[in-house]
Scaffold this motif. Structure first.
Motif, mmCIF file in Angstrom:
data_model
loop_
_atom_site.group_PDB
_atom_site.id
_atom_site.type_symbol
_atom_site.label_atom_id
_atom_site.label_comp_id
_atom_site.label_asym_id
_atom_site.label_seq_id
_atom_site.Cartn_x
_atom_site.Cartn_y
_atom_site.Cartn_z
ATOM 1 N N VAL A 1 0.844 -1.205 0.000
ATOM 2 C CA VAL A 1 0.000 0.000 0.000
ATOM 3 C C VAL A 1 0.876 1.250 0.000
ATOM 4 N N TYR A 2 1.942 1.205 0.795
ATOM 5 C CA TYR A 2 2.842 2.366 0.875
ATOM 6 C C TYR A 2 3.530 2.614 -0.477
ATOM 7 N N SER A 3 3.715 1.545 -1.254
ATOM 8 C CA SER A 3 4.363 1.671 -2.565
ATOM 9 C C SER A 3 3.620 2.627 -3.490
ATOM 10 N N TYR A 4 2.313 2.753 -3.274
ATOM 11 C CA TYR A 4 1.519 3.662 -4.118
ATOM 12 C C TYR A 4 1.878 5.128 -3.842
ATOM 13 N N MET A 5 2.426 5.377 -2.675
ATOM 14 C CA MET A 5 2.590 6.773 -2.232
ATOM 15 C C MET A 5 3.995 7.309 -2.462
ATOM 16 N N VAL A 6 4.880 6.473 -2.967
ATOM 17 C CA VAL A 6 6.272 6.929 -3.127
ATOM 18 C C VAL A 6 6.640 6.976 -4.608
ATOM 19 N N SER A 7 7.797 7.568 -4.875
ATOM 20 C CA SER A 7 8.239 7.646 -6.269
ATOM 21 C C SER A 7 8.642 6.247 -6.748
ATOM 22 N N SER A 8 8.691 6.107 -8.072
ATOM 23 C CA SER A 8 8.990 4.785 -8.626
ATOM 24 C C SER A 8 10.388 4.320 -8.207
ATOM 25 N N ALA A 9 11.327 5.278 -8.079
ATOM 26 C CA ALA A 9 12.690 4.888 -7.696
ATOM 27 C C ALA A 9 12.678 4.239 -6.307
ATOM 28 N N VAL A 10 11.924 4.835 -5.374
ATOM 29 C CA VAL A 10 11.845 4.270 -4.009
ATOM 30 C C VAL A 10 11.152 2.902 -4.062
ATOM 31 N N ARG A 11 10.099 2.830 -4.868
ATOM 32 C CA ARG A 11 9.351 1.566 -4.957
ATOM 33 C C ARG A 11 10.248 0.455 -5.521
ATOM 34 N N VAL A 12 10.933 0.791 -6.619
ATOM 35 C CA VAL A 12 11.730 -0.237 -7.302
ATOM 36 C C VAL A 12 12.976 -0.602 -6.501
ATOM 37 N N LYS A 13 13.641 0.430 -5.964
ATOM 38 C CA LYS A 13 14.943 0.165 -5.343
ATOM 39 C C LYS A 13 14.857 -0.224 -3.874
ATOM 40 N N ILE A 14 13.801 0.234 -3.191
ATOM 41 C CA ILE A 14 13.761 -0.024 -1.742
ATOM 42 C C ILE A 14 12.599 -0.945 -1.345
ATOM 43 N N LEU A 15 11.358 -0.500 -1.658
ATOM 44 C CA LEU A 15 10.215 -1.226 -1.096
ATOM 45 C C LEU A 15 10.046 -2.632 -1.670
ATOM 46 N N SER A 16 10.184 -2.759 -2.999
ATOM 47 C CA SER A 16 10.009 -4.098 -3.594
ATOM 48 C C SER A 16 11.058 -5.082 -3.081
ATOM 49 N N PRO A 17 12.351 -4.686 -3.056
ATOM 50 C CA PRO A 17 13.323 -5.629 -2.477
ATOM 51 C C PRO A 17 13.005 -5.984 -1.019
ATOM 52 N N ILE A 18 12.476 -5.004 -0.261
ATOM 53 C CA ILE A 18 12.132 -5.322 1.138
ATOM 54 C C ILE A 18 11.003 -6.355 1.168
ATOM 55 N N GLN A 19 10.027 -6.189 0.264
ATOM 56 C CA GLN A 19 8.922 -7.164 0.226
ATOM 57 C C GLN A 19 9.454 -8.577 -0.025
ATOM 58 N N PHE A 20 10.334 -8.691 -1.017
ATOM 59 C CA PHE A 20 10.905 -10.014 -1.300
ATOM 60 C C PHE A 20 11.771 -10.476 -0.121
ATOM 61 N N GLY A 21 12.474 -9.512 0.510
ATOM 62 C CA GLY A 21 13.308 -9.836 1.660
ATOM 63 C C GLY A 21 12.470 -10.382 2.809
ATOM 64 N N VAL A 22 11.335 -9.750 3.078
ATOM 65 C CA VAL A 22 10.441 -10.207 4.159
ATOM 66 C C VAL A 22 9.981 -11.631 3.861
ATOM 67 N N PHE A 23 9.662 -11.874 2.606
ATOM 68 C CA PHE A 23 9.210 -13.207 2.199
ATOM 69 C C PHE A 23 10.294 -14.255 2.474
ATOM 70 N N PHE A 24 11.525 -13.949 2.028
ATOM 71 C CA PHE A 24 12.596 -14.923 2.232
ATOM 72 C C PHE A 24 12.910 -15.114 3.714
ATOM 73 N N LEU A 25 12.878 -14.000 4.470
ATOM 74 C CA LEU A 25 13.096 -14.110 5.910
ATOM 75 C C LEU A 25 12.045 -15.004 6.545
ATOM 76 N N ALA A 26 10.789 -14.802 6.119
ATOM 77 C CA ALA A 26 9.687 -15.585 6.692
ATOM 78 C C ALA A 26 9.882 -17.060 6.400
ATOM 79 N N ILE A 27 10.264 -17.406 5.150
ATOM 80 C CA ILE A 27 10.388 -18.847 4.871
ATOM 81 C C ILE A 27 11.610 -19.453 5.564
ATOM 82 N N VAL A 28 12.657 -18.647 5.714
ATOM 83 C CA VAL A 28 13.829 -19.162 6.445
ATOM 84 C C VAL A 28 13.452 -19.385 7.908
#
Lengths: 268, 582
Positions: free
Chosen positions: B441-468
């Motif tokens: 949801v927060y990704s909608y409110m930020v610039s594309s650079a923040v979304r692509v470089k920060i938020l999306s990797p964090i989303q994938f990071g949270v996923f990998f952390l959760a499965i580990v």
């Protein structure tokens, strides 16, 4: 006609619930599909109607997924197939078999065929490319510009930022506002005269997705600059290089970003 | 594939490759003399279907087989390593079966590669001259590596039984085979990388730096993406093979073995596919940073529709995978306890699937366009990356949970903190889902650079952390757990096997469509911005046409695979297990 869809959804719900009590997964499946279809078609009570293409995709997904769901457990799957097996194999269902297999299904197939081929005066459904690919180079009033890596030179002039935005505002109201609207929402005075309607600049899915170089190209070249695959005939956007200077195009771009709170797409 | 000694097998492999290369060069020489000289632009036309479609089909078929023979050795050797360390005969058998598959597939790969090798210089001589001028030395390296790889592959296969008492060395040979495979992959990715995101040359195509021409924007991300995708694909083919053998099996023993092989292959395939969205994202970022125009064209322009198609297909693959795992609960003693969770996972999958396939730009009738405008106010929001990434991460998390449930379904934790462990598991699942949703949801409110470089990797990071975290938690919780019974391998309905075949067919088709997109991203350029395509085919075909070509080559690929499976079974019948001599 529209009022019938909530009723269809309710019928689907009733079939689904009653089949749960009767332990009939097949009719539960049928009920759920009717319910989902009714709900999707009733969406226009709370928002603009969902396009037929999206409804078709959702329904295909729903049929595929629910068949999967009802075939997980052996007993459920057997019960799911039972009505079909019974219809085609049981001796006491001869009459029903005759009605469904030899009358209802062919009639339904015939109706679908008729609906598909009947003459219509509507133009064909088109898959429009809203963000077409720009060329790597373009010509602006005789000057060759590399669209690739093109930056808004006015952004560097931070001292005159407000002034440039203000100039952009004037240009917007003299040239763009009639179509793109006072609120930059694509609902200008004459917007309804066009098909497709002008783009809104608000929201997260138009200019917020684009670098300024792309917007510059679209403003400068309008419909004439669109590649054939994007249907140049499908846009009413004028080529503003005929009316504005390079600086004015950049100023109006700054205004539309600034006033909608959007940021140009960039890697910084 | 009757029993053959190592020396004989090795000689056979080298002769086969040399003959195929010899045929290629002979054909090139003869065709060069016989065919009319190329047009002024440097093209010859392939009869009936045209040069582009011919090369398209042959190149994609070659890539499919190459993906298979590069992907399968990775997990075949891993299996052999595990069998060696655990002294597990069953793992050794599966590793050998995988090796049998890819060794035989080498011949078809080389044969199709030969066709490609003949076709490209004959049909596109000027383009190939340019490629040789820029990347010529890599081509000779490719030939050398190919020879070494074939020799190592045949040695690895034919020495299987002979080296059964020297497993460590045999595993090391397998490791060498994989190193060769990775080098091949790096070389071929460098060619494609140069064509799509060229560097190291002047505007007129003169070589400035060969290393820069190799080390392009696309090179490493494409190589990583292909490496992971090859494992996914190779394991998928192995799962299909096992599914086919399960369906035609005549004994319970065979059915049990192939059920287990299908499960193992499918889980390897899906396990590696978890990495693909992240790696694909990296590739996308590199394409954007090379050229935004190309990025826009691939993501939002002409090819935007293919992402919808991709979403439909990957969604279907994940549904098949989950279906297979859910149906597998039937064979687990105690599995019935977990059916109650399936409906929640199903609803999550369904919602994620719906968001994932929602298109950003919708095909509209005139009436719909007038009522709705350019973007639907709700669907438009579901069509952008912020929503897609969130949906992808959550559906993958649900898939991992299906797997975790399957794994634990025949166990009962006996540790004193089992209740706390279960609560912790719930917290990890719900917590990570909530975090991913909030970030989405927060990704909608930020610039594309923040979304692509920060938020999306964090989303994938949270996923990998959760499965580990879940993986570690389950390992601790179920250590010494009470086993309710061993899995009843072979006790699976046939429809579950069709799900495995469905996964691979869908994946093959998807590879074809994505290949068309990657190649089409160059538009009317052989080498983007450097060497223009001036042939009669220098236009992008419609997606419909591309789908037809992809469908035809998928059918050809599976027909050839069918022949391969048939060949293996026939040879097994003829000479016992067949293959390497003990």
């Amino acid at each position: 006609m529209q009022k019938i869809y909530p009723i269809i959804a309710i019928i689907g719900l009733v079939i689904s619930i009653s089949s749960v009590f009767k332990k009939s997964p097949f009719f539960n499946f049928v009920g759920l599909q009717i319910l989902i279809y009714g709900l999707l078609k009733s969406a226009d009570y709370i928002m603009p109607a969902l396009p037929a293409q999206v409804i078709l995709m959702y329904m295909a997904m729903s049929v595929f997924s629910f068949i999967i769901y009802f075939s997980i457990q052996e007993e459920t799957f057997k019960a799911f197939l039972e009505p079909m097996r019974s219809l085609f194999a049981d001796d006491n269902k001869k009459f029903l078999r005759l009605i469904i297999a030899f009358i209802a299904l062919p009639l339904f197939a015939g109706y679908l065929t008729y609906a598909k081929v009947k003459p219509t005066y509507d133009p064909p459904v088109s898959a429009r490319i809203v963000h077409p690919e720009p060329p790597s180079q373009m010509d602006f009033k005789g000057k060759t510009m590399n669209v690739l890596g093109l930056e808004n030179p006015l952004r560097k002039d931070t001292a005159n930022f407000a002034k440039n935005v203000e100039e952009g505002k004037k240009i917007y109201y003299q040239n763009c506002f009639f179509c793109h609207g006072d609120d930059l929402d694509g609902k200008g005075h004459i917007a309804d005269a066009f098909n497709p309607v002008p783009l809104p600049f608000r929201g997260t899915d138009t200019i917020a997705q684009l670098p300024e170089s792309f917007v510059f190209w679209r403003v400068a070249k309008g419909w004439r600059g669109l590649p054939a695959g994007s249907g140049p005939w499908n846009s009413s956007m004028p080529s503003f290089e005929d009316f504005l200077t390079e600086e004015e195009v950049w100023q109006v771009i700054m205004f539309i970003y600034e006033s909608t709170g959007n940021k140009p797409r960039s890697w910084e | 594939m009757a029993d053959v000694s190592v020396k004989k097998g090795l000689t056979k492999g080298v002769i086969k490759l040399t003959v195929l290369l010899g045929i290629s060069f002979l054909f090139l020489f003869v065709l060069g003399k016989l065919l009319p000289t190329p047009t002024e632009d440097g093209y010859r036309v392939f009869p009936l279907i045209g040069s582009r479609v011919w090369v398209w089909i042959i190149a994609q078929l070659h890539l499919n087989f190459a993906a298979f023979v590069l992907g399968v050795p990775i997990f075949a050797v891993s299996m052999e390593f595990l069998s060696w360390r655990r002294s597990d005969e069953r793992l050794d058998r599966i590793a050998y079966d995988f090796t049998k598959l890819f060794t035989l597939a080498y011949t078809i790969t080389a044969a199709v590669g030969t066709l490609l090798l003949i076709s490209l210089p004959v049909l596109y001589p000027k383009f190939m001259d340019h490629m040789m001028k820029i990347l010529g030395p890599t081509w000779w390296l490719y030939i050398v590596v190919m020879y070494v790889e074939v020799m190592v592959c045949y040695y690895y296969y034919y020495s299987w039984h002979k080296m059964k008492d020297n497993k460590g060395t045999h595993v090391a040979i397998g490791g060498l085979l994989n190193i060769m495979g990775v080098i091949m992959l790096l070389i071929t990715s460098a060619w494609v990388g140069y064509m799509t995101t060229p560097a190291g040359v002047s505007e007129t195509g003169e070589l400035l730096s060969r290393w820069k021409a190799i080390k392009t924007h696309m090179w490493i991300p494409l190589s990583i993406h292909r490496l992971c995708a090859n494992v996914v694909f190779g394991a998928g083919i192995a799962a299909s093979y096992a599914a086919y053998r399960f369906i035609v099996a005549e004994t319970d023993e065979d059915r049990a073995y192939y059920d287990w092989m299908g499960y193992t292959s499918a889980m390897i395939s899906i396990g590696f596919s978890l990495i693909l969205p992240g790696v694909g994202y990296l590739l996308g970022v590199e394409i954007y940073s090379f050229n935004e125009q190309m990025g826009i064209q691939l993501m939002g322009g002409f090819f935007a529709w293919l992402w919808v198609m991709q979403a439909i297909l990957i969604g279907a693959i994940l549904m098949f995978v989950n279906y297979y795992l859910w149906i597998s609960l039937n064979k687990m003693p105690g599995g019935e306890r977990y059916f109650k969770y399936v409906k929640y996972l199903f609803v999550t999958m369904l919602l994620g699937y719906a968001v994932w396939l929602t298109p950003h730009s919708v095909a509209l009738s005139l009436d719909e366009a007038r009522k709705m405008g350019t973007y639907h106010p709700v669907l438009g929001n579901l069509g952008v990356m912020a929503a897609k990434n969130t949906a992808v991460v959550i559906t993958y998390l649900a898939t991992f949970l299906s797997f975790a449930i399957f794994k634990m379904s025949n166990k009962e934790a006996v540790v004193s903190w089992a209740k706390l462990g279960n609560a912790l598991r719930g917290l990890i699942v719900i917590g990570s889902t909530v975090i991913v949703l909030i970030l989405g949801v927060y990704s909608y409110m930020v610039s594309s650079a923040v979304r692509v470089k920060i938020l999306s990797p964090i989303q994938f990071g949270v996923f990998f952390l959760a499965i580990v975290a879940l993986f570690i938690l389950d390992a601790k919780m179920f250590k010494g757990a009470k086993i309710l019974g061993e899995p009843r391998w072979g006790k699976m309905p046939e429809r579950s096997q069709y799900a495995l075949i469905g996964i691979t067919v869908t994946f093959t088709w998807l590879m074809g469509m994505m290949g068309y997109m990657r190649s089409g991203g160059r538009q009317y350029w052989h080498v983007y911005g450097i060497m223009q395509d001036t042939s009669p085919d220098a236009f992008l075909p419609t997606h419909g046409f591309a789908s037809v070509v992809t469908s035809i080559l998928t059918v050809i690929f599976f027909a050839l695979m069918g022949l391969l499976f048939y060949g293996i079974m026939k040879l097994e019948k003829k000479g016992g297990q067949g293959g390497a001599k003990a």
